[in-house]
Design an enzyme around this catalytic site. Structure first.
Site, PDB file in Angstrom:
ATOM      1  N   LYS A  17       0.845  -1.208   0.000  1.00  0.00           N
ATOM      2  CA  LYS A  17       0.000   0.000   0.000  1.00  0.00           C
ATOM      3  C   LYS A  17       0.864   1.236   0.000  1.00  0.00           C
ATOM      4  CE  LYS A  17       0.895   1.596   4.283  1.00  0.00           C
ATOM      5  NZ  LYS A  17       1.690   2.778   4.497  1.00  0.00           N
ATOM      6  N   ASP A  27      -2.433  -1.618   9.780  1.00  0.00           N
ATOM      7  CA  ASP A  27      -2.616  -1.657   8.329  1.00  0.00           C
ATOM      8  C   ASP A  27      -3.159  -3.002   7.826  1.00  0.00           C
ATOM      9  OD1 ASP A  27      -1.579   0.904   8.190  1.00  0.00           O
ATOM     10  OD2 ASP A  27       0.436   0.247   7.608  1.00  0.00           O
TER      11      ASP A  27
HETATM   12  O1  C5P Z   1      -0.211  -0.931  14.324  1.00  0.00           O
HETATM   13  P1  C5P Z   1       1.228  -1.187  14.040  1.00  0.00           P
HETATM   14  O2  C5P Z   1       1.795  -2.273  14.911  1.00  0.00           O
HETATM   15  O3  C5P Z   1       1.544  -1.416  12.602  1.00  0.00           O
HETATM   16  O4  C5P Z   1       1.995   0.130  14.436  1.00  0.00           O
HETATM   17  C1  C5P Z   1       3.384   0.165  14.565  1.00  0.00           C
HETATM   18  C2  C5P Z   1       3.780   1.385  15.371  1.00  0.00           C
HETATM   19  O5  C5P Z   1       3.504   2.577  14.619  1.00  0.00           O
HETATM   20  C3  C5P Z   1       3.027   1.560  16.665  1.00  0.00           C
HETATM   21  O6  C5P Z   1       3.642   0.858  17.712  1.00  0.00           O
HETATM   22  C4  C5P Z   1       3.105   3.058  16.873  1.00  0.00           C
HETATM   23  O7  C5P Z   1       4.364   3.431  17.389  1.00  0.00           O
HETATM   24  C5  C5P Z   1       3.033   3.608  15.471  1.00  0.00           C
HETATM   25  N1  C5P Z   1       1.660   3.971  15.060  1.00  0.00           N
HETATM   26  C6  C5P Z   1       1.082   5.099  15.623  1.00  0.00           C
HETATM   27  N2  C5P Z   1      -0.179   5.465  15.230  1.00  0.00           N
HETATM   28  C7  C5P Z   1      -0.861   4.749  14.307  1.00  0.00           C
HETATM   29  C8  C5P Z   1      -0.289   3.593  13.715  1.00  0.00           C
HETATM   30  C9  C5P Z   1       0.994   3.242  14.126  1.00  0.00           C
HETATM   31  O8  C5P Z   1       1.681   5.773  16.461  1.00  0.00           O
HETATM   32  N3  C5P Z   1      -2.077   5.144  13.928  1.00  0.00           N
END
Ligand code: C5P
Length: 318
Positions: A19, A147
């Protein structure tokens, strides 16, 4: 609990796209550490493939792009996806051999890890015939990463919350992209933390208010309905871009090189370091890719078009 021993034994392969974010509006950090955001996700034709086979115990192997830096153990989101799905479906003995063939680079801002989790959900769902709905898979996916639900859905969609609350977007036509891969990945948490720090510093020095709740760009949504890349290009935006550029200053040269080659839009994808360049046509995307290679401003280039569907099973059996 059901046993999987009596279920289908064939190998299942799923294909899943990368993406890019056409808009990424980042709000303040929430109490849970995530940032509230509004984003326009766009799935492009750069695919990972993942095969699952019944096995005595779960294992995982990775080949292809960045295979050396992708973990081949339980920390891999695809492995966690298989465990989470088995649990949700009430299956025991649900071990699988997982084989990932990567074309999406790791830590690149292209949701490669989430893509593999989505592919594992779709493939294991088929292998185990769990009967879970797409909505249930999306809910399991949201627990794995912000995601993952979009990697399941594909197309073009607006994401809210931390990115997991999706609404399909009306987008006409096909968009052609040149993608410039960075020499070194960027960890997503570091990019969000840098974004917060830059904003705090700016607020202190310029006496600016803290960022409010993020808002969808309606001009971008209107442009997407027109199907005209020349209208979409100037409206691409990414609030994480200043943070990615401060962590990888060389990306400025990459963006400039893409613009000099006539890209109608030039942006860091998600948390970076991949830079995405919107072209006028497929042939123009090829020209931009050649120009970027010649300028020596990235590790590698790829061409892709979007939107494409999300994770789906491509073939059964071995
Ligand atoms: O959700 P995911 O594990 O992919 O997110 C990885 C990191 O990206 C999270 O631990 C956070 O630090 C950051 N993040 C965030 N806000 C979001 C998505 C991700 O701060 N909306």
């Amino acid at each position: 609990m059901a046993s999987v021993a009596r279920l289908g034994q064939a190998a299942i392969t799923a294909r899943v796209p990368a993406k890019i974010n056409l808009q990424l509006a980042v709000g303040p950090a929430r109490a849970d550490g995530y940032h509230s955001l509004v984003t326009v996700f766009h799935a492009v034709s750069l695919f990972d493939e993942l095969t699952v086979l019944p096995a005595g115990e779960t294992s995982l192997s990775v080949s292809g792009e960045d295979a050396a830096v992708v973990p081949a153990d339980q920390s891999n989101l695809a492995w966690q996806a298989a465990i989470a799905l088995a649990k949700a479906a009430g299956l025991r003995d649900a071990a699988v051999e997982i084989r990932i063939r990567k074309r999406i680079p790791a830590a690149a801002g292209l949701a490669g890890g989430s893509a593999d989790a989505a592919a594992a959900l779709v493939a294991c769902n088929e292998l185990w015939q769990t009967g879970l709905s797409s909505a249930e898979l999306a809910e399991i996916g949201a627990g794995l990463g912000s995601d993952v639900p979009f990697s399941l859905m594909g197309g073009t969609a607006v994401g809210r919350g931390r990115g997991e609350q999706l609404t399909p977007a009306l987008a006409a036509g096909t968009y052609h992209w040149a993608l410039a891969f960075g020499r070194e990945g960027l960890p997503t948490p570091q990019v969000y933390a840098t974004c917060d720090r830059l904003r705090e510093a700016r607020a202190a020095s310029e006496n600016r208010p803290a960022p409010g709740e993020p808002k969808l760009s309606h001009p971008l949504m209107t442009a997407l309905r027109s199907g005209d890349p020349a209208r979409v290009g100037p409206l691409l935006s990414n609030d994480l871009q200043p943070a990615a550029l401060s962590l990888r200053p060389g990306l400025r040269r990459t963006l400039t090189a893409g613009r000099e080659n006539g890209a109608v839009g030039a942006i860091v994808s998600g948390s970076g370091p991949t830079c995405a360049f919107l072209a006028r046509s497929a042939a123009h995307a090829r020209e931009i890719a050649v120009g970027l290679t010649g300028a020596g401003v990235c590790r590698a280039v790829a061409r892709a078009s979007g939107p494409v569907p999300g994770a789906s099973v491509v073939r059964d059996g071995t």
